[in-house]
Design an enzyme around this catalytic site. Structure first.
Site, PDB file in Angstrom:
ATOM      1  N   ILE A  27       0.809  -1.225   0.000  1.00 16.39           N
ATOM      2  CA  ILE A  27       0.000   0.000   0.000  1.00 16.39           C
ATOM      3  C   ILE A  27       0.838   1.269   0.000  1.00 16.39           C
ATOM      4  O   ILE A  27       0.311   2.376   0.013  1.00 16.39           O
ATOM      5  CB  ILE A  27      -0.995   0.045   1.196  1.00 16.39           C
ATOM      6  CG1 ILE A  27      -0.256  -0.236   2.504  1.00 16.39           C
ATOM      7  CG2 ILE A  27      -2.124  -0.934   0.990  1.00 16.39           C
ATOM      8  CD1 ILE A  27      -1.119  -0.014   3.725  1.00 16.39           C
ATOM      9  N   GLY A  28       2.117   1.138  -0.001  1.00 18.94           N
ATOM     10  CA  GLY A  28       2.944   2.340  -0.053  1.00 18.94           C
ATOM     11  C   GLY A  28       4.384   1.937  -0.289  1.00 18.94           C
ATOM     12  O   GLY A  28       4.778   0.816   0.026  1.00 18.94           O
ATOM     13  N   GLY A  30       8.523   3.577  -0.736  1.00 21.45           N
ATOM     14  CA  GLY A  30       9.509   4.650  -0.842  1.00 21.45           C
ATOM     15  C   GLY A  30      10.836   4.051  -1.256  1.00 21.45           C
ATOM     16  O   GLY A  30      10.883   2.904  -1.691  1.00 21.45           O
ATOM     17  N   VAL A  31      11.906   4.802  -1.124  1.00 19.04           N
ATOM     18  CA  VAL A  31      13.192   4.293  -1.581  1.00 19.04           C
ATOM     19  C   VAL A  31      13.711   3.180  -0.662  1.00 19.04           C
ATOM     20  O   VAL A  31      14.195   2.163  -1.119  1.00 19.04           O
ATOM     21  CB  VAL A  31      14.225   5.440  -1.659  1.00 19.04           C
ATOM     22  CG1 VAL A  31      15.589   4.884  -2.019  1.00 19.04           C
ATOM     23  CG2 VAL A  31      13.787   6.451  -2.692  1.00 19.04           C
ATOM     24  N   SER A  32      13.573   3.378   0.634  1.00 17.86           N
ATOM     25  CA  SER A  32      14.139   2.363   1.522  1.00 17.86           C
ATOM     26  C   SER A  32      13.087   1.658   2.376  1.00 17.86           C
ATOM     27  O   SER A  32      13.420   0.879   3.246  1.00 17.86           O
ATOM     28  CB  SER A  32      15.198   2.986   2.423  1.00 17.86           C
ATOM     29  OG  SER A  32      14.605   3.946   3.251  1.00 17.86           O
ATOM     30  N   ALA A  33      11.825   1.932   2.143  1.00 17.50           N
ATOM     31  CA  ALA A  33      10.794   1.252   2.934  1.00 17.50           C
ATOM     32  C   ALA A  33       9.556   0.979   2.086  1.00 17.50           C
ATOM     33  O   ALA A  33       9.270   1.691   1.131  1.00 17.50           O
ATOM     34  CB  ALA A  33      10.414   2.091   4.146  1.00 17.50           C
ATOM     35  N   LYS A  51       5.372  -1.795   8.042  1.00 23.15           N
ATOM     36  CA  LYS A  51       6.345  -0.979   7.321  1.00 23.15           C
ATOM     37  C   LYS A  51       7.651  -1.757   7.323  1.00 23.15           C
ATOM     38  O   LYS A  51       8.195  -2.053   8.387  1.00 23.15           O
ATOM     39  CB  LYS A  51       6.505   0.349   8.056  1.00 23.15           C
ATOM     40  CG  LYS A  51       7.466   1.319   7.402  1.00 23.15           C
ATOM     41  CD  LYS A  51       7.393   2.655   8.142  1.00 23.15           C
ATOM     42  CE  LYS A  51       8.421   3.642   7.639  1.00 23.15           C
ATOM     43  NZ  LYS A  51       8.298   4.941   8.325  1.00 23.15           N
ATOM     44  N   ASP A 145       8.003  16.636  11.897  1.00 21.95           N
ATOM     45  CA  ASP A 145       7.595  16.346  10.525  1.00 21.95           C
ATOM     46  C   ASP A 145       6.074  16.300  10.396  1.00 21.95           C
ATOM     47  O   ASP A 145       5.518  15.361   9.838  1.00 21.95           O
ATOM     48  CB  ASP A 145       8.226  15.031  10.060  1.00 21.95           C
ATOM     49  CG  ASP A 145       8.327  14.933   8.536  1.00 21.95           C
ATOM     50  OD1 ASP A 145       8.067  15.957   7.870  1.00 21.95           O
ATOM     51  OD2 ASP A 145       8.642  13.855   8.024  1.00 21.95           O
TER      52      ASP A 145
END
Lengths: 588, 365
Positions: A27-28, A30-33, A51, A145
């Protein structure tokens, strides 16, 4: 209240072995996860989100990863996403978390509300977020963040703040973070650059002055704008560029168009007032989370059911959104926020540096609910001289931009100098402000004459003060523009970020060279090389396209400038403020 | 072990819990005293059936408020800096011989809610650094109560990660005192426990153990060197088999990193010389070098491997292995690169390659 949920969580133990989980869907990413939806088999197949962080590829060192999981294990609040457990599976770290079926607010907005949410829903989700923030700050934690991408929503409308990847605790001794004694709470100053550029508070970017809890409040204000407009300010720029924009700025046509559209959208006085208070340039003028919760905007807030009805109904599932995003967009980096995978720092740094004008902060324009830049030069009388003197230089600067594209390093060398050159762009900016429907004041003139602005909002006076104060803490002598070395000081962390990305690129090249040289020896790798070449040419193609896009944009911008210039001349006579400005210009 | 309840001051007990914050503020000593009384009270009444649950809840609440107040005195608040005199007074009272507040708190932690539990952790951490008349009296107290360290270490056995992490961070603060670090190092029983804890499946706990272990192995250099000299054989056999050859990636990665750090420390040079004279150790490090799936492990292993290569008194069995494998090693190192440009690393690599290449002719006789 929170205690019960907490105790319950402590009792329920999720298994710490991968075989107990069945991965359902991605469902998602990124570059490292990567984030998966999964079922926890021994617990009646309870749906969870996992994750999976690649510890080999993750830029963060193990200590940071450890800090994040520790923070997630030790924070407990209904509005904070708490990890059920975490364990390693080969060189991946699996963090098992509650599955928030509606995904992040960012993903909700980009899939179904491109122009933002309605105000009542914003109030509900922000209030929930604020509860989380109040708890965090009370615990001595900075989130660092806050953004829509890190606010997750469940099917029942409940809201949880997520991602503690860059969070920091004032009680956690970390000499690199702290500028003063860690044994005292009143000196909680952090100096490191952390967070996502668009949402970063000015004092975080100018990180040499130190920042604290109020930096979260700024990001909260930006998040409010993000929810209202469907995107954070300056988001049309790549993130690192938006950092420059916070200190250096040029606004674009697309922004004005957007702004006009938004004007049809009416925001309540209390909402504008709430956001304005968060976006005060002076951190000490921003309210605390506690105070903010008492703001009229959050009174008579609707229930979570309202969010379910007005936002969640008919929304595509997180899984579908992810698939859709995959199909519609080749660039996986834009998917980063679909759930809460964060790799912002890894995002596109391939674009060339463009010369930008320096600003010292932002004035929040309440009328249109947007940010307006504040220029340090406006406080300086002698600056108006330079404006006229160098007026024709502006266009020269711009023709230079093209050449800079050829090499990132070349443009990097230019950075210190744009403080010198770009402060001359004073004139154009005023035109732009007129286009924003808000006459721009020459701050220096205003403070000299003691006259308050004619149709400026009430916030303005405060901001001018704040602006003046911020300049003080920047330690810049009045002649900043002539001493680029001093002006460049706040840029050091940014330069480091860029350096880091260059290092990355270098690494990619090194890997390539490695691959190719290995290929020479063992022809088995030929296929691999061919594949790499294909990928590279694809990338090259994309870069070319980007570059041509940029050129078109530049062209457009130039046209606007010219129009703006003529516009200004015609308006000068009718506008009091402009008369003032011109007056001060001519007297010099 | 506990101070008996007759010591409880009636006056203290009668204080209305609300009045503490509203009426004139209590002195730090009074807050410590009240906290202790509450703890004694709650500990002794935990199993009493006659004691009403509501009353107990009320006391618990008062206790967590007092702990928060202790934290406020020690850390200050957003409005006020901590006052040194108040901190000193608090510390002195806290570690008074018959107060035993640290003991009571450590034992009571599992019954606290998360927030109070974190407050206790932070209070205890802070107290380890407080000086009274330029003495760390916390250290003196712990020296006399070393069994508390045992309690803290076995805290890692808690399944509840909140508790394990709370005990872990208190333990880390306590081993800042050299005498306490020595106590832990010199207990083979405790050290072996650490090797086991580092393999716990729960990542939060295992990584917390690792950071405590690292602190233990790096903070007090002379103590560590002395320990390693005395316990070289069993320690490194355990280290190799339990950590460096562990099937778990993260354990191997953390272990090889720490090993490099320990061996490269100048105070440990004798230990290092002994370590790099062992063929068994070399074999294990070379296995780590071959882990192509993890660049991080390879690079850290390379750091340790270099120490074997530059050893001026290289034993013949170590030399033999290096010679036999020299071609493979040269090929392997050819592809070694760090993520970032690292001139030092490149230079080291070139140097090591040179030595390895030169080894061969010398030793074929």
């Amino acid at each position: 209240m929170a205690v019960h949920e907490e105790e319950e969580n402590r009792k329920m133990r999720y298994p710490v072995d991968p075989n107990s989980y069945m991965i359902l869907q991605k469902i998602g990413c990124g570059v490292s996860a990567t984030v998966y939806k999964a079922a926890c088999l021994p617990m009646n197949s309870t749906v969870v989100a996992i994750k999976a962080i690649d510890l080999e590829r993750s830029r963060a060192n193990l200590d940071d990863v450890r800090k994040e999981t520790k923070a997630m294990a030790l924070l407990s609040h209904p509005n904070i996403l708490r990890a059920h457990c975490s364990f390693t599976v080969d060189h991946h770290l699996w963090v098992v978390m509650p599955f928030m079926s509606a995904g992040s607010l960012h993903s909700i907005i980009s899939s179904s509300f491109p122009d933002g949410l309605n105000e009542s829903s914003i109030a509900v989700v922000l209030k929930e977020t604020l509860n989380a923030l109040l708890y965090l700050h009370d615990q001595g934690h900075l989130h660092r963040d806050i953004k829509a991408g890190n606010i997750l929503v469940d099917s029942d409308g409940s809201v949880k703040l997520a991602d503690f990847g860059v969070s920091a605790s004032i009680y956690e001794p970390n000499p690199s973070n702290m500028s003063s004694s860690m044994l005292s709470s009143s000196h909680l100053w952090f100096n490191d650059l952390a967070g996502t550029p668009y949402w970063m508070a000015p004092e975080v970017i100018h990180s040499h002055v130190g920042y604290s809890f109020k930096a979260d409040i700024w990001s909260f204000g930006i998040t409010a704008l993000e929810l209202a407009h469907g995107r954070p300010p300056l988001s049309h720029l790549p993130p690192w560029k938006s950092l420059f924009m916070r200190i250096t700025n040029r606004l674009r046509l697309s922004d004005y168009d957007k702004c006009k559209k938004d004007k049809n959208k009416k925001f309540s006085k209390s909402f504008k007032d709430m956001v304005a208070s968060c976006l005060s340039t002076d951190p000490s003028k921003r309210p605390t989370a506690e105070k903010l919760l008492k703001h009229p905007f959050f009174k008579n807030c609707r229930s979570l059911d309202f969010v379910v009805k007005s936002v969640l109904q008919g929304l595509p599932s997180v899984e579908d959104r992810y698939k859709e995003a995959l199909q519609s967009c080749q660039n996986p980096q834009t998917l980063v926020h679909d759930y809460d995978v964060d790799d912002n720092d890894e995002e596109c740094l391939a674009d060339p540096v463009e010369k930008q004008r320096r600003i010292s902060g932002w004035n929040f324009n309440e009328e249109v609910l947007e940010l307006d830049p504040v220029y340090p030069s406006q406080n300086k009388e002698n600056d108006s001289k330079r404006v006229r003197f160098d007026g024709d230089k502006i266009f020269q600067d711009k023709s230079g931009v093209k050449d800079e594209r050829n090499s990132v390093t070349a443009s990097l060398c230019e950075i210190p100098s744009f403080f010198l050159e770009d402060t001359h762009a004073h004139n154009e900016l005023e035109n732009k402000d007129e286009r924003w429907g808000k006459p721009h004041m020459d701050v220096g003139t205003q403070s000299n004459s003691g006259e308050a602005g004619i149709d400026l909002n009430t916030e303005k006076n405060e901001d001018i003060l704040a602006n003046g104060e911020e300049q003080d803490c920047e330690l810049e002598p009045p002649s900043t523009d002539d001493t680029p070395m001093v002006a460049a000081a706040p840029l050091v962390p940014l330069l480091r970020v860029i350096m880091g990305s260059l290092d990355d690129e270098r690494q990619v090249l090194l890997n390539l060279i490695d691959n190719i040289s290995v290929g020479h020896i063992e022809l088995k790798h030929e296929d691999q090389i061919q594949h790499t070449i294909a990928q590279l040419s694809l990338q090259l193609e994309q870069e070319r396209k980007k570059s041509s896009d940029l050129e078109t944009e530049l062209e457009l911008l130039r046209q606007t400038m010219t129009i703006a210039e003529t516009d200004k001349i015609s308006k000068t006579n009718s506008s009091v403020e402009c008369n003032n400005t011109v007056g001060s210009n001519t007297t010099e | 072990m506990y101070t008996d309840s007759s010591n409880v001051r009636i006056g203290c007990l009668a204080t209305n819990m609300k009045s503490i914050f509203k009426s004139k503020p209590k002195t730090p000593a009074e807050i410590v005293c009240r906290t202790r009384d509450l703890l004694v009270f709650l500990n002794t009444n935990s199993s009493s059936t006659t004691f009403r649950e509501a009353k107990r809840e009320e006391k618990l609440l008062e206790l967590s408020q007092h702990i928060r107040e202790l934290k406020r005195i020690l850390y200050g608040s957003t409005e006020s800096e901590p006052v040194p005199e108040a901190c000193a007074q608090l510390t002195k009272e806290f570690f008074k011989k018959n107060t035993q507040l640290l003991r009571l708190l450590i034992i009571f932690i599992p019954k606290l809610n998360l927030r109070a539990c974190k407050d206790v952790t932070q209070v205890v951490a802070n107290l380890q650094r407080q000086q009274v008349q330029s003495r760390l009296i916390a250290s003196d107290y712990l020296d006399a109560n070393k069994d508390l360290i045992d309690v803290l270490i076995s805290g890692y056995e808690e399944e509840d990660s909140v508790l394990a992490l709370a005990y872990g961070s208190m333990l880390r603060e306590c081993i800042r005192h050299q005498s306490i670090a020595r106590y832990v190092l010199e207990s083979k029983h405790h050290m072996k426990k650490f090797f086991g804890f580092m393999n716990l499946p729960n990542f939060e706990i295992a990584s917390d153990v690792s950071s405590t272990f690292k602190e233990l192995m790096t903070r007090h250099k002379s103590t560590v060197a002395e320990f390693l000299t005395k316990n070289h054989d069993w320690f490194f056999i355990e280290y190799n088999s339990k950590l460096l050859e562990n099937p778990n990636y993260i354990t191997r990665r953390q272990a090889v990193t720490l090993l490099g750090e320990v061996l490269c420390d100048r105070t440990n040079s004798a230990v290092m010389m002994r370590y790099v004279s062992s063929m068994d150790n070399l074999r294990i490090i070379m296995n780590l070098l071959r882990e192509t799936s993890s660049k991080n492990i390879q690079l850290e292993a390379f750091r340790v491997f270099s120490l074997f290569v530059v050893n001026p008194n290289m034993p013949s069995d170590v030399l033999g292995i290096l010679v036999v494998n020299s071609n493979k090693l040269v090929r392997l190192f050819g592809g070694f690169n760090t993520d970032k440009e690292d001139k030092q690393f490149d230079a080291d690599k070139a140097h090591i390659l040179e030595i390895i290449a030169a080894l061969e002719p010398k030793d074929h006789y």
